[in-house]
Scaffold this motif. Sequence first.
Motif, mmCIF file in Angstrom:
data_model
loop_
_atom_site.group_PDB
_atom_site.id
_atom_site.type_symbol
_atom_site.label_atom_id
_atom_site.label_comp_id
_atom_site.label_asym_id
_atom_site.label_seq_id
_atom_site.Cartn_x
_atom_site.Cartn_y
_atom_site.Cartn_z
ATOM 1 N N ASP A 84 -5.223 0.238 -12.283
ATOM 2 C CA ASP A 84 -6.108 1.357 -12.642
ATOM 3 C C ASP A 84 -5.550 2.637 -12.014
ATOM 4 O O ASP A 84 -5.278 2.676 -10.817
ATOM 5 N N ALA A 85 -5.356 3.656 -12.832
ATOM 6 C CA ALA A 85 -4.792 4.917 -12.334
ATOM 7 C C ALA A 85 -5.659 5.528 -11.254
ATOM 8 O O ALA A 85 -5.181 6.067 -10.258
ATOM 9 N N ASP A 86 -6.955 5.443 -11.416
ATOM 10 C CA ASP A 86 -7.866 6.010 -10.412
ATOM 11 C C ASP A 86 -7.726 5.282 -9.084
ATOM 12 O O ASP A 86 -7.729 5.910 -8.006
ATOM 13 N N SER A 87 -7.597 3.955 -9.155
ATOM 14 C CA SER A 87 -7.454 3.171 -7.926
ATOM 15 C C SER A 87 -6.158 3.534 -7.211
ATOM 16 O O SER A 87 -6.121 3.670 -5.988
ATOM 17 N N GLU A 88 -5.094 3.722 -7.976
ATOM 18 C CA GLU A 88 -3.811 4.073 -7.375
ATOM 19 C C GLU A 88 -3.881 5.457 -6.743
ATOM 20 O O GLU A 88 -3.324 5.695 -5.668
ATOM 21 N N GLN A 89 -4.573 6.353 -7.398
ATOM 22 C CA GLN A 89 -4.706 7.703 -6.843
ATOM 23 C C GLN A 89 -5.509 7.676 -5.550
ATOM 24 O O GLN A 89 -5.205 8.411 -4.606
ATOM 25 N N ARG A 90 -6.544 6.838 -5.501
ATOM 26 C CA ARG A 90 -7.350 6.741 -4.285
ATOM 27 C C ARG A 90 -6.503 6.218 -3.110
ATOM 28 O O ARG A 90 -6.620 6.704 -1.981
ATOM 29 N N LYS A 91 -5.651 5.226 -3.362
ATOM 30 C CA LYS A 91 -4.802 4.668 -2.308
ATOM 31 C C LYS A 91 -3.784 5.707 -1.837
ATOM 32 O O LYS A 91 -3.526 5.838 -0.634
ATOM 33 N N THR A 92 -3.235 6.460 -2.807
ATOM 34 C CA THR A 92 -2.279 7.504 -2.432
ATOM 35 C C THR A 92 -2.960 8.584 -1.614
ATOM 36 O O THR A 92 -2.425 9.084 -0.616
ATOM 37 N N ALA A 93 -4.170 8.925 -2.035
ATOM 38 C CA ALA A 93 -4.920 9.961 -1.307
ATOM 39 C C ALA A 93 -5.274 9.484 0.090
ATOM 40 O O ALA A 93 -5.250 10.262 1.066
ATOM 41 N N ARG A 101 3.684 2.780 14.261
ATOM 42 C CA ARG A 101 2.576 1.826 14.210
ATOM 43 C C ARG A 101 1.397 2.396 13.416
ATOM 44 O O ARG A 101 0.765 1.706 12.621
ATOM 45 N N GLN A 102 1.100 3.673 13.631
ATOM 46 C CA GLN A 102 -0.013 4.296 12.904
ATOM 47 C C GLN A 102 0.280 4.352 11.406
ATOM 48 O O GLN A 102 -0.596 4.078 10.577
ATOM 49 N N LEU A 103 1.513 4.694 11.071
ATOM 50 C CA LEU A 103 1.881 4.767 9.653
ATOM 51 C C LEU A 103 1.787 3.394 8.997
ATOM 52 O O LEU A 103 1.315 3.260 7.855
ATOM 53 N N VAL A 140 -0.695 2.290 5.780
ATOM 54 C CA VAL A 140 -0.206 1.655 4.547
ATOM 55 C C VAL A 140 -0.877 0.297 4.361
ATOM 56 O O VAL A 140 -1.248 -0.078 3.231
ATOM 57 N N GLU A 141 -1.062 -0.439 5.443
ATOM 58 C CA GLU A 141 -1.700 -1.760 5.352
ATOM 59 C C GLU A 141 -3.160 -1.634 4.908
ATOM 60 O O GLU A 141 -3.675 -2.500 4.175
ATOM 61 N N GLN A 142 -3.835 -0.549 5.333
ATOM 62 C CA GLN A 142 -5.220 -0.329 4.898
ATOM 63 C C GLN A 142 -5.282 -0.005 3.406
ATOM 64 O O GLN A 142 -6.183 -0.465 2.694
ATOM 65 N N ALA A 143 -4.305 0.762 2.951
ATOM 66 C CA ALA A 143 -4.300 1.118 1.528
ATOM 67 C C ALA A 143 -3.826 -0.049 0.664
ATOM 68 O O ALA A 143 -4.373 -0.281 -0.425
ATOM 69 N N TYR A 144 -2.833 -0.747 1.149
ATOM 70 C CA TYR A 144 -2.262 -1.898 0.408
ATOM 71 C C TYR A 144 -2.268 -3.115 1.345
ATOM 72 O O TYR A 144 -1.285 -3.371 2.053
ATOM 73 N N PRO A 145 -3.345 -3.869 1.386
ATOM 74 C CA PRO A 145 -3.481 -4.967 2.377
ATOM 75 C C PRO A 145 -2.386 -6.029 2.302
ATOM 76 O O PRO A 145 -2.085 -6.670 3.302
ATOM 77 N N ASP A 146 -1.814 -6.242 1.121
ATOM 78 C CA ASP A 146 -0.814 -7.312 0.971
ATOM 79 C C ASP A 146 0.621 -6.823 1.121
ATOM 80 O O ASP A 146 1.578 -7.596 0.906
ATOM 81 N N ASP A 155 13.496 0.712 -4.573
ATOM 82 C CA ASP A 155 12.341 1.615 -4.542
ATOM 83 C C ASP A 155 11.268 1.141 -5.507
ATOM 84 O O ASP A 155 10.069 1.123 -5.161
ATOM 85 N N ASP A 156 11.682 0.736 -6.702
ATOM 86 C CA ASP A 156 10.700 0.261 -7.684
ATOM 87 C C ASP A 156 9.991 -0.996 -7.180
ATOM 88 O O ASP A 156 8.787 -1.170 -7.396
ATOM 89 N N PHE A 157 10.752 -1.863 -6.526
ATOM 90 C CA PHE A 157 10.141 -3.084 -6.009
ATOM 91 C C PHE A 157 9.120 -2.759 -4.920
ATOM 92 O O PHE A 157 7.999 -3.293 -4.909
ATOM 93 N N ILE A 158 9.475 -1.850 -4.009
ATOM 94 C CA ILE A 158 8.565 -1.488 -2.923
ATOM 95 C C ILE A 158 7.302 -0.840 -3.486
ATOM 96 O O ILE A 158 6.170 -1.130 -3.048
ATOM 97 N N LEU A 159 7.465 0.008 -4.488
ATOM 98 C CA LEU A 159 6.293 0.690 -5.068
ATOM 99 C C LEU A 159 5.422 -0.280 -5.848
ATOM 100 O O LEU A 159 4.243 0.000 -6.080
ATOM 101 N N SER A 160 5.995 -1.441 -6.232
ATOM 102 C CA SER A 160 5.205 -2.418 -6.990
ATOM 103 C C SER A 160 4.354 -3.308 -6.087
ATOM 104 O O SER A 160 3.474 -4.014 -6.582
ATOM 105 N N LEU A 161 4.623 -3.278 -4.784
ATOM 106 C CA LEU A 161 3.869 -4.158 -3.879
ATOM 107 C C LEU A 161 2.461 -3.633 -3.629
ATOM 108 O O LEU A 161 2.248 -2.425 -3.575
#
Length: 470
Positions: free
Chosen positions: A349-358, A388-390, A394-400, A464-470
């Motif tokens: 979902d584009a909205d979900s991706e935007q929320r994670k990026t934000a 560590r903070q970064l 990222v883990e909070q936005a993308y848990p897996d 890069d594409d693989f990392i962005l797909s995770l």
Amino acid sequence: MKHPLFFCLLLLGCLISCGQGQTRKDSTCPDYLRSLYIQGCAAKDSGQAVLARDCFMKIIDAPAADTPDTAITTLKAKAYKQLGNAFIYQYMAKEAAQMYSKAYALYESNNDTTGMLYCYRNLGNAFYSMNRPDSCLFYCGLAMKLVETAPSRYRYERTELNCLMLTSLVDQKKWSEAGKYYHAIAADTLNANTPAVLMTTAQYYYGIHDYRDCELTSLKILKNGNLFDRQRAARFLTNIYIRNQEIKKASRYMEAFIRFTDSVSLYRRTETLLRMDALYNYGKKEQENIKLNADAKVYRLLLVIALVSMAAVVAVFVFAMRYNRQQKALMRLKIDHYKSLRKNQKNRDADSEQRKTAMIRNSDIYKHIIRHLDTGDGLFILHNDDWRQLSLVVEQAYPDFNGHLHDICKMNNYEYRVSLLIKTGFQPSVIAGLTAHSRESVSATRRRLFEKAFNKKGTPKDWDDFILSL
């Protein structure tokens, strides 16, 4: 083949066992052992002591059959007995007695009364040669007990044993005990005129001073006896005629005694040389056998090393094949997982991706990085706490993210930080500055990570594409 190592070892074991089985079958064949025995007896009779010993030892060392075989046991007993006879010939009575004892044990296991009887008699002879009259009489007594089980069958053996015991007692000057055996010998009319009986009775007559009977018996020995008996008979006659003051007869038999003595000396010198030659050849053969045994041990050791090495090579090959299969299977899973992630990325979902990026860009650590990058001083470096903070953001936005990343391949801190910055959205030039590496190093790292993860070559953008797909 699911288990090639097991198959190779099984085939190798079968080949070795077949070879050993054929050799064992040949070495336990009664006809083969019988031919060895005949060859050994012929060699012994012709004075080839080394060859005879080798033949008899091959019979003795033959492996036992799967089922008890009376014929093979009897051949081994005969081989021991012949070795004992050879030792007696070489004046090695102690070793001969050992061989006779081993032969007796085998005859006893077969319930062979005749073989046991002859072993007792031979033991008596061996102990007589060792000047042990008590042991000689003991074994002769045991043999006589076996004779009593079938007196008519062992009539000659009875006389032979009586002669041996009579000789032993005469040497000890035990005349009263010797008389018992003399009367037993005299009662045997069938064997009364054999050389052994005549010589034994002549000794007895001379010992008890029955010179008339000793004279008559000695004259018979001179006609039919062997060289040694004729020498002793001539000595008896010389002493008797000197005692009777018959000088002409004494002189004649003295000359005969001297001739026989010279012949005996010549025979013994020849026999001694032959015996020394046999002993020398025996020692030489023993040295050769020791060397051959040492070489055989080395060859066996080399064979074991070669077999172990071959098994190790096969094992390594099998494990390598299995490892490669596992790696290929893992790689297929990774690729399938990657394709699944790429597919999921398109369906996100584009909205979900935007929320994670934000979420990432509104975090304090991201703003901290952007603020220092905007200063443009080029000296900004992230500390461990910043990393560590970064990573937590990222883990909070993308848990897996971290789980999938570490499942794909193992990586060091620098490689992980490059991947983390790619996921955060920074360009390669910025990543180079934040990690204190050149842009070329960052590109090479991305390319290397893709190849390590998927076992095939790719571009930095593929990673890069693989990392962005995770």
